[in-house]
Design a protein around this motif. Structure first.
Motif: not given
Length: 183
Positions: A56-60, A68-70, A150-152
């Motif tokens: 969700m952080r990435r989709l922002r 919409r995707l989030s 790291k993932a973020d």
């Protein structure tokens, strides 16, 4: 005119693919055996919730299309939680209450993790210790915090068309962190 009813919703399809990749990443053995996340129903919920939040952080970053995707991703997440609860025998009369409780837990964690990821390692380790390990000892969550940061970073750097591929690399990322942790 009638054909539009039979078209597959692109956002829904993308969200399904994204969720499957996140679910797979959240089940990586290194997160449980290496980083110490509890391999229980609650522990798996916590690790999956962390992965959904990271996505969700990435989709922002992608504006309205990402939002919409989030939203579609969150709907799938809660639908799958509903299915899992039903499979474990939770009855129809109490399913709504259980999902409401899980939603409150998820959004509370999402707020805490989002803020903590912005503040750095100590903050995310403390948040993960509190929620995943049910402890005040942030040292217990050190490896999981390393992984989350790291993932973020990996997901934030991934272009939209490569997000699923980036998520699929998280298993190796978790294994690398936990392999080097035998100190």
């Amino acid at each position: 005119m009638i054909l539009r009813w039979f078209r597959k919703d692109q956002t829904q399809s993308q969200a399904e693919t994204l969720f499957e990749a996140l679910n797979d990443a959240s089940r990586a053995p290194a997160l449980y055996a290496g980083a110490g996340a509890p391999d229980t129903i609650e522990g798996r919920f916590e690790v999956l919730a962390l992965h959904v939040l990271l996505a969700m952080r990435r989709l922002r970053q992608d504006g309205p299309a990402g939002n919409r995707l989030s939203t579609a991703l969150q709907e799938i997440f809660f639908r799958r939680l509903d299915d899992a609860l039903r499979e474990t025998g939770v009855g129809d009369l109490s399913i709504g209450r259980k999902i409401r409780g899980l939603a409150e837990a998820f959004y509370g964690r999402a707020t805490a993790y989002d803020k903590a990821l912005g503040e750095g390692h100590d903050a995310i380790a403390a948040a993960l210790a509190r929620n995943v390990f049910e402890s005040g000892d942030a040292a217990r969550a050190r490896l999981l915090a390393d992984y989350a940061l790291k993932a973020d970073h990996l997901l934030s750097a991934a272009p939209p068309e490569s997000l699923v591929a980036a998520i699929r690399t998280l298993d190796a990322t978790g294994a690398a962190f936990t392999a080097g942790s035998s100190d």
